[in-house]
Design a protein around this motif. Sequence first.
Motif: not given
Length: 214
Positions: A93-99, A117-121, A165-170, A211-214
């Motif tokens: 699974k590959c999720y986008l959560s904010k940035d 693997l986590t990608i940030h900044n 990496p493109v921080y965008k859904n899809g 990622l759907e976040e509450e």
Amino acid sequence: MIKKLIIPVIAICLTACASKKQNYTVDSAAAQTIDSIFKANNAMKDTDMTRFNFYLENTFDAEQFDNNGLDLAYILKGNISDSIKEYSSAMTKCYLSKDTIVLVGGLFYESGFFVRLTIHNDQCNAQLLLTGSEKIYSLTSRHEDLQKEVMINSDSLSITFTQEPVYKNGSTLKGKMHIKFQPVYELGKEHTLLKIQPQFGVVFDAKVEQLEEE
């Protein structure tokens, strides 16, 4: 043997990271090598499924261990040869959560492992989750610290993406990485604790989902 994958994947995606960050490289030419690995190792051909292939580097003797379910030693024993790095396919699974983009792949039934693997900044870090049906893993050399589940940080990480990496859904995240994790102890024969240091080679081609976040 991976029908229980989805729940652990979501859980590990939401777990806080503590591993040291590493820079990555971008090389569009790597796409050809990655595609050839998927083709040679009969990766899933369904274009709606994300792809995650891995090989394990033989860093210890699997014969020292009992078969504690689908533990790391059992998998390593079945997927390593002396001269060829044999890749195995896994769900991912590959999720986008904010940035932040989080890629998780692995094998799991009642026990197993996940690489995260986590990608940030524009930096990356990686963790390995080992989970057993019994208390067989420890971060120390003490039997009283044995747990069913441990999270291990990376000791070194080399990663190449085919594009930034493109921080965008899809969007698509495609690349390869080699990870060496910090040492961990696993319960072996005669109830002895054996120190191991897992190393993975991974190729991946994943669709980023929000990622759907509450």
